[in-house]
Design a protein around this motif. Structure first.
Motif, PDB file in Angstrom:
ATOM      1  N   UNK A  95       0.828  -1.213   0.000  1.00 34.46           N
ATOM      2  CA  UNK A  95       0.000   0.000   0.000  1.00 34.46           C
ATOM      3  C   UNK A  95       0.862   1.263   0.000  1.00 34.46           C
ATOM      4  N   UNK A  96       0.282   2.340  -0.462  1.00 32.07           N
ATOM      5  CA  UNK A  96       0.979   3.619  -0.524  1.00 32.07           C
ATOM      6  C   UNK A  96       1.155   4.241   0.856  1.00 32.07           C
ATOM      7  N   UNK A  97       0.137   4.145   1.709  1.00 35.54           N
ATOM      8  CA  UNK A  97       0.149   4.839   3.001  1.00 35.54           C
ATOM      9  C   UNK A  97       0.371   3.931   4.202  1.00 35.54           C
ATOM     10  N   UNK A  98       0.576   2.653   3.989  1.00 35.22           N
ATOM     11  CA  UNK A  98       0.906   1.749   5.078  1.00 35.22           C
ATOM     12  C   UNK A  98      -0.285   1.237   5.863  1.00 35.22           C
ATOM     13  N   UNK A  99      -0.018   0.202   6.651  1.00 35.01           N
ATOM     14  CA  UNK A  99      -0.989  -0.432   7.545  1.00 35.01           C
ATOM     15  C   UNK A  99      -0.381  -0.389   8.936  1.00 35.01           C
ATOM     16  N   UNK A 100      -1.186  -0.021   9.936  1.00 31.60           N
ATOM     17  CA  UNK A 100      -0.681   0.187  11.292  1.00 31.60           C
ATOM     18  C   UNK A 100      -1.415  -0.699  12.297  1.00 31.60           C
ATOM     19  N   UNK A 101      -0.670  -1.284  13.229  1.00 27.65           N
ATOM     20  CA  UNK A 101      -1.249  -2.021  14.354  1.00 27.65           C
ATOM     21  C   UNK A 101      -0.887  -1.260  15.613  1.00 27.65           C
ATOM     22  N   UNK A 102      -1.914  -0.851  16.360  1.00 28.42           N
ATOM     23  CA  UNK A 102      -1.715  -0.100  17.602  1.00 28.42           C
ATOM     24  C   UNK A 102      -0.747   1.064  17.402  1.00 28.42           C
ATOM     25  N   UNK A 103      -0.864   1.756  16.262  1.00 30.85           N
ATOM     26  CA  UNK A 103      -0.071   2.947  15.996  1.00 30.85           C
ATOM     27  C   UNK A 103       1.291   2.712  15.371  1.00 30.85           C
ATOM     28  N   UNK A 104       1.705   1.464  15.203  1.00 33.37           N
ATOM     29  CA  UNK A 104       3.011   1.150  14.634  1.00 33.37           C
ATOM     30  C   UNK A 104       2.830   0.547  13.240  1.00 33.37           C
TER      31      UNK A 104
END
Length: 94
Positions: free
Chosen positions: A61-70
């Motif tokens: 993805x272009x903007x990333x995937x985050x788990x609990x803010x990371x």
């Protein structure tokens, strides 16, 4: 099976079970969970079952995937209670 709660900004909550076959999340119409957010890629990330655990994998993805803010790398394990942020949409694992 774990469930995912989708907390759409300015919309109602939606809950769905994560199938063993996996769940593709993105903006494209062929995705299992479609998000219309402009910060979500067409094929953003995938949640899948492997070795008796659930994982999430960013699909470039272009903007990333985050788990609990990371921001996650390519593949990360998912645990109940965690929050996944994709664009402005938050998903909760239960």
């Amino acid at each position: 099976m774990p469930q995912i709660s989708v907390l759409y900004p300015e919309q109602d909550r939606c809950e769905m079970e994560i199938p063993k076959g996996g769940l593709l999340i993105g903006r494209d119409t062929f995705c299992d969970l479609k998000l219309s957010d402009e910060f979500v890629s067409a094929k953003h990330c995938r949640i899948f079952y492997e070795n008796e655990s659930f994982f999430i994998e960013d699909q470039g993805s272009t903007n990333g995937t985050f788990i609990d803010g990371t921001e996650i790398g390519k593949k990360s394990i998912l645990k109940p209670g965690q929050s996944i942020q994709i664009g402005i949409t938050v998903l909760k694992i239960s």
